[in-house]
Design a protein around this motif. Sequence first.
Motif, mmCIF file in Angstrom:
data_model
loop_
_atom_site.group_PDB
_atom_site.id
_atom_site.type_symbol
_atom_site.label_atom_id
_atom_site.label_comp_id
_atom_site.label_asym_id
_atom_site.label_seq_id
_atom_site.Cartn_x
_atom_site.Cartn_y
_atom_site.Cartn_z
ATOM 1 N N GLU A 1 49.760 -5.017 26.760
ATOM 2 C CA GLU A 1 50.084 -3.802 27.843
ATOM 3 C C GLU A 1 51.586 -3.457 28.231
ATOM 4 O O GLU A 1 51.859 -2.348 28.463
ATOM 5 C CB GLU A 1 49.336 -4.370 29.206
ATOM 6 C CG GLU A 1 47.750 -4.321 29.004
ATOM 7 C CD GLU A 1 47.145 -4.847 30.207
ATOM 8 O OE1 GLU A 1 47.766 -5.104 31.263
ATOM 9 O OE2 GLU A 1 45.979 -5.448 30.226
ATOM 10 N N HIS A 2 52.173 -4.605 28.306
ATOM 11 C CA HIS A 2 53.810 -4.468 28.580
ATOM 12 C C HIS A 2 54.638 -5.073 27.471
ATOM 13 O O HIS A 2 54.342 -6.267 27.103
ATOM 14 C CB HIS A 2 54.175 -5.129 29.712
ATOM 15 C CG HIS A 2 53.322 -4.516 30.926
ATOM 16 N ND1 HIS A 2 53.371 -3.058 31.617
ATOM 17 C CD2 HIS A 2 51.963 -5.041 31.620
ATOM 18 C CE1 HIS A 2 52.398 -2.956 32.561
ATOM 19 N NE2 HIS A 2 51.417 -4.115 32.447
ATOM 20 N N ALA A 3 55.622 -4.365 26.780
ATOM 21 C CA ALA A 3 56.405 -5.053 25.924
ATOM 22 C C ALA A 3 57.978 -4.969 26.411
ATOM 23 O O ALA A 3 58.400 -3.900 27.311
ATOM 24 C CB ALA A 3 56.837 -4.245 24.660
ATOM 25 N N ILE A 4 58.737 -6.288 26.509
ATOM 26 C CA ILE A 4 59.970 -6.319 27.135
ATOM 27 C C ILE A 4 61.126 -6.814 26.106
ATOM 28 O O ILE A 4 60.804 -7.661 25.472
ATOM 29 C CB ILE A 4 59.902 -7.290 28.456
ATOM 30 C CG1 ILE A 4 58.891 -6.863 29.330
ATOM 31 C CG2 ILE A 4 61.215 -7.335 28.982
ATOM 32 C CD1 ILE A 4 58.668 -7.978 30.340
ATOM 33 N N ASP B 1 49.719 2.899 23.310
ATOM 34 C CA ASP B 1 49.110 2.154 24.427
ATOM 35 C C ASP B 1 49.865 1.125 25.265
ATOM 36 O O ASP B 1 49.519 0.497 26.196
ATOM 37 C CB ASP B 1 47.793 1.700 24.086
ATOM 38 C CG ASP B 1 46.915 2.603 23.580
ATOM 39 O OD1 ASP B 1 46.863 3.936 23.987
ATOM 40 O OD2 ASP B 1 46.072 2.177 22.513
ATOM 41 N N THR B 2 51.099 0.781 25.004
ATOM 42 C CA THR B 2 52.020 -0.152 25.585
ATOM 43 C C THR B 2 53.170 0.349 26.297
ATOM 44 O O THR B 2 53.468 1.462 26.240
ATOM 45 C CB THR B 2 52.475 -1.008 24.278
ATOM 46 O OG1 THR B 2 51.626 -1.668 23.658
ATOM 47 C CG2 THR B 2 53.547 -2.185 25.088
ATOM 48 N N GLU B 3 53.455 -0.017 27.614
ATOM 49 C CA GLU B 3 54.382 0.335 28.513
ATOM 50 C C GLU B 3 55.793 -0.482 28.181
ATOM 51 O O GLU B 3 55.630 -1.892 28.294
ATOM 52 C CB GLU B 3 53.926 0.145 29.831
ATOM 53 C CG GLU B 3 55.266 0.539 30.765
ATOM 54 C CD GLU B 3 54.976 0.157 32.164
ATOM 55 O OE1 GLU B 3 55.776 0.571 32.928
ATOM 56 O OE2 GLU B 3 54.068 -0.319 32.483
ATOM 57 N N ALA B 4 56.866 -0.110 27.706
ATOM 58 C CA ALA B 4 58.117 -0.622 27.657
ATOM 59 C C ALA B 4 58.733 -0.541 29.012
ATOM 60 O O ALA B 4 58.715 0.090 29.846
ATOM 61 C CB ALA B 4 59.043 0.230 26.709
ATOM 62 N N VAL B 5 58.958 -2.115 29.276
ATOM 63 C CA VAL B 5 59.849 -2.363 30.422
ATOM 64 C C VAL B 5 61.060 -2.788 30.264
ATOM 65 O O VAL B 5 61.286 -3.952 29.486
ATOM 66 C CB VAL B 5 58.887 -3.461 31.150
ATOM 67 C CG1 VAL B 5 59.527 -3.653 32.610
ATOM 68 C CG2 VAL B 5 57.397 -2.775 31.463
#
Length: 237
Positions: free
Chosen positions: A200-203, A230-234
């Motif tokens: 869901e989140h990639a950092i 479908d992934t949020e970059a943080v």
Amino acid sequence: VDISDVMELTWHGHSTWSVELGDTSLLIDPFFDNPKTDTSPEELDPEYVLLTHGHADHIAHVGEFTDATVATTPELSGYVVAEYGIDEDSTIGFNMGGTIELGDAFVTMVRADHTNGLDTSYENSGGMPAGFGVSDTSPTKIEEEGSESFYHAGDTALMSEMKDVIGSYLDPDVAALPAGDHFTMGPLQAGIAADWVDVEHAIPMHYDSFPPIEIDTDEFVQAVEEKAPDTEAVILD
């Protein structure tokens, strides 16, 4: 960044992360000589220290945490006992595919595609480099409703194992992915990795610490948007 009320992640720059899960505190790859943090090792008191591999920019400050239990490969465990003053009784050696229970955390060691020369002389090998899956439940092929999992990729290139094993088996919610290029994946490969592990989140991590790995993080954001929609970059400070 909070995944949920179960797990809290703090990035200390480079590949150094604190993970608070329930009543358990973990520190991954302690290296505080990087421009992204003002934290000093003395400010932290983790119960467990996890080491992905033996390069100096990942183990530099492990000797500051003699009250913690160090968990890593058997080869690297023996090295930090001999060279960093860690008590042998305060180490846990485990290996690829193995899961150990550390307080409230289940930690699974997975492959990383990298080298593992010890410290900066690189004269000796520390065995296979690793990444870690950290979860509040034991990993299973059957998805656990409400389970939370963090994937720390370690230093790695893009590898099919991310899709075939790590994503499908560990089912991570959040991934910390090296993106600095030169020594690891760059932004484009990291974007593909975000898709393959299906988070869901990639950092991004392991960037801007020294000149060869300076990047524009907008490239990471764009790569994630393109390759893993479908992934949020943080991007963390």
